[in-house]
Design an enzyme around this catalytic site. Structure first.
Site, PDB file in Angstrom:
ATOM      1  N   THR A 149       1.919   7.415   5.233  1.00 14.71           N
ATOM      2  CA  THR A 149       1.102   8.591   5.569  1.00 14.71           C
ATOM      3  C   THR A 149       0.391   8.413   6.903  1.00 14.71           C
ATOM      4  O   THR A 149       0.164   7.273   7.340  1.00 14.71           O
ATOM      5  CB  THR A 149       0.058   8.841   4.456  1.00 14.71           C
ATOM      6  OG1 THR A 149      -0.932   9.763   4.924  1.00 14.71           O
ATOM      7  CG2 THR A 149      -0.670   7.555   4.063  1.00 14.71           C
ATOM      8  N   ASP A 150      -0.008   9.525   7.510  1.00 14.89           N
ATOM      9  CA  ASP A 150      -0.773   9.431   8.770  1.00 14.89           C
ATOM     10  C   ASP A 150      -2.142   8.787   8.541  1.00 14.89           C
ATOM     11  O   ASP A 150      -2.768   8.293   9.480  1.00 14.89           O
ATOM     12  CB  ASP A 150      -0.930  10.817   9.425  1.00 14.89           C
ATOM     13  CG  ASP A 150      -1.707  11.834   8.598  1.00 14.89           C
ATOM     14  OD1 ASP A 150      -2.008  11.556   7.419  1.00 14.89           O
ATOM     15  OD2 ASP A 150      -2.018  12.918   9.140  1.00 14.89           O
ATOM     16  N   GLU A 151      -2.602   8.796   7.279  1.00 17.72           N
ATOM     17  CA  GLU A 151      -3.945   8.264   7.004  1.00 17.72           C
ATOM     18  C   GLU A 151      -4.038   6.759   7.237  1.00 17.72           C
ATOM     19  O   GLU A 151      -5.140   6.211   7.307  1.00 17.72           O
ATOM     20  CB  GLU A 151      -4.376   8.589   5.572  1.00 17.72           C
ATOM     21  CG  GLU A 151      -4.472  10.074   5.353  1.00 17.72           C
ATOM     22  CD  GLU A 151      -5.318  10.473   4.147  1.00 17.72           C
ATOM     23  OE1 GLU A 151      -6.109   9.652   3.669  1.00 17.72           O
ATOM     24  OE2 GLU A 151      -5.172  11.614   3.712  1.00 17.72           O
ATOM     25  N   TYR A 173      -7.320   4.871  -1.025  1.00 15.56           N
ATOM     26  CA  TYR A 173      -5.962   5.449  -0.998  1.00 15.56           C
ATOM     27  C   TYR A 173      -5.214   5.003   0.253  1.00 15.56           C
ATOM     28  O   TYR A 173      -4.113   4.442   0.171  1.00 15.56           O
ATOM     29  CB  TYR A 173      -6.023   6.988  -1.052  1.00 15.56           C
ATOM     30  CG  TYR A 173      -4.736   7.637  -0.595  1.00 15.56           C
ATOM     31  CD1 TYR A 173      -3.578   7.543  -1.364  1.00 15.56           C
ATOM     32  CD2 TYR A 173      -4.662   8.312   0.631  1.00 15.56           C
ATOM     33  CE1 TYR A 173      -2.382   8.115  -0.925  1.00 15.56           C
ATOM     34  CE2 TYR A 173      -3.473   8.884   1.070  1.00 15.56           C
ATOM     35  CZ  TYR A 173      -2.334   8.780   0.288  1.00 15.56           C
ATOM     36  OH  TYR A 173      -1.151   9.334   0.732  1.00 15.56           O
ATOM     37  N   LYS A 177      -1.892   2.558   0.786  1.00 14.55           N
ATOM     38  CA  LYS A 177      -0.666   3.020   1.456  1.00 14.55           C
ATOM     39  C   LYS A 177      -0.344   2.132   2.668  1.00 14.55           C
ATOM     40  O   LYS A 177       0.820   1.851   2.955  1.00 14.55           O
ATOM     41  CB  LYS A 177      -0.820   4.474   1.902  1.00 14.55           C
ATOM     42  CG  LYS A 177      -0.895   5.484   0.780  1.00 14.55           C
ATOM     43  CD  LYS A 177       0.364   5.592  -0.053  1.00 14.55           C
ATOM     44  CE  LYS A 177       1.517   6.188   0.694  1.00 14.55           C
ATOM     45  NZ  LYS A 177       2.709   6.343  -0.190  1.00 14.55           N
TER      46      LYS A 177
END
Ligand code: NAD
Ligand code: TDX
Length: 358
Positions: A149-151, A173, A177
């Site tokens: 993810t971009d996060e 989270y 990831k």
């Protein structure tokens, strides 16, 4: 064989070894987390666009997994659903053995839930990915796509993240990831497992569990319930229509390079207040439904991606944002039975706790 013929043959062999077939071809694809939002859209996309593919969908059916998301595909002989956990090493071993490629969507995916209780995030997002990687290594899988993810980059006030920027995740989270993202990469470096990593921005579209900004706000607005905006509402996300994301993953599955990470962004940066206003205006609902509530802990201010790398390879999003938003809002308006069922039981307990001040 003459001398020159020998050299010609040798050159040909060297060429094949150095420039293998550019496109990866898959016959049996193991998709994990395929009963969730993006996974179900992806499976439908693949079955519709690839006649010869077989798909195994391994999903634990957590609160976010819903067999109804693929009701229209259930009878397709090319599709098989397996109810199970990616942390179960015996099961992942057996399923990976019969597959040519793995796409790992399975994850706990909601930031707010990770703030309340990170346990399942560590277990599924990291340990589950490890179990899949181990099985893939043992059976010499042809391709392993890790859906990151971009996060993982963290937040940025200006500029766009590129694939080689440092990872600075800020929620349990995104940290889980990032752990899986780098663990997958380590299997490429250490064991030469053909891993490719994708990092997409915020998705929106049909079949999204009604806890995320757009699916929650649209369904609340349809019921004339308040739309809880965190903080000042000026946090920015780059919105990606889920079908664009599915096409990008399909593209990366075939054309991505082993060991590489690819950003997948929509190029649609909007503040949360802009998104809220679009939803209210499209549905003809009053501004008074908008309610400012306590901010999310550690709330990332802005995500933004450079998609130059995947663009150079030949993919770009093709759904205009306005149209995709109208289509998405209409889908929730027309599919009330789908989401009404979900907004009960455990969901209501979570909602009450999360939005105490509403
Ligand atoms: P989702 O929460 O809608 O779906 C997750 C699915 O994984 C569910 O079907 C759930 O039952 C399944 N699952 C959870 N734990 C499992 C386990 N231990 N074993 C097997 N299945 C399990 O999530 P989503 O929004 O569709 O996201 C899918 C993936 O894409 C995730 O990896 C997420 O991190 C990533 N991602 C999401 C977004 C987004 O905006 N939603 C953006 C970028 C990346
Ligand atoms: O009630 C809300 N009010 C609100 O203001 C909710 C649920 C969200 N927000 C804000 C927080 C964020 O700034 O809206 C923005 C988007 O929030 P989410 O929909 O929860 O998404 P986000 O936290 O950005 O993470 C999403 O994108 C990246 C997905 O949930 C992740 O799985 C994905 O990796």
């Amino acid at each position: 064989m003459t001398f020159s013929r020998f050299f010609f043959t040798l050159k040909f062999i060297v060429l094949i070894v150095h420039y293998p077939n550019e496109e990866f071809c898959v016959q049996t694809l193991l998709v994990t987390g395929g009963a969730g939002f993006i996974g179900s859209n992806f499976i439908r996309h693949m079955l519709k666009t690839h006649e010869d593919i077989r798909i195994i969908n391994l999903d634990k059916l957590t609160y976010a997994g819903n067999p109804e998301n693929l009701k229209d595909m259930a009878a397709d002989p090319r599709y098989r659903f397996v109810h199970g956990d990616i942390c179960d090493g015996i099961l992942t071993d057996a399923l990976v053995r019969e597959s040519d490629a793995v796409i790992n969507f399975a994850a706990e995916s909601h930031v707010d839930r990770s703030i309340g209780k990170p346990d399942d995030f560590i277990q599924t997002d990291i340990f589950g990915t490890f179990q899949l990687l181990e099985a893939a290594r043992k059976h010499g899988i042809g391709r392993f796509i890790q859906i990151s993810t971009d996060e993982v980059y963290g937040s940025t006030e200006d500029g766009c993240f590129r694939e080689d920027d440092p990872l600075m995740p800020s929620s349990p989270y995104s940290a889980s990831k990032a752990g899986a993202d780098r663990l997958a990469y380590s299997y490429f470096v250490t064991y030469r497992l053909p891993v490719v990593i994708t990092r997409a921005s915020n998705n929106f579209g049909p079949y999204q569990y009604p806890e995320k900004l757009i699916s929650l706000f649209v369904t609340n607005a349809l019921d004339d319930l308040p739309l809880p905006v965190y903080g000042d509402g000026l946090n920015v996300r780059d919105w990606l229509f889920v079908l664009d994301h599915c096409e990008a993953i399909d593209f990366i599955l075939r054309k991505g390079e082993d060991g590489e990470a690819y950003n997948i962004g929509g190029g649609n940066e909007r503040t949360n207040l802009e998104i809220t206003d679009i939803i209210l205006q499209t549905l003809g609902k009053p501004d008074s439904l908008k309610k400012f509530v306590e901010d999310r802990k550690g709330h990332d201010r802005r995500y933004a991606l450079s998609i130059e790398k995947i663009e150079k390879l030949g993919w770009r999003p093709r759904h205009p944002f306005g149209e995709a938003m109208r289509e998405t809002i209409a889908w929730y308006r027309d599919n009330r039975p789908w989401w009404e069922k979900l907004k009960s039981g455990e969901y209501l307990a979570y909602y009450k706790k999360q939005y105490q001040t509403l």
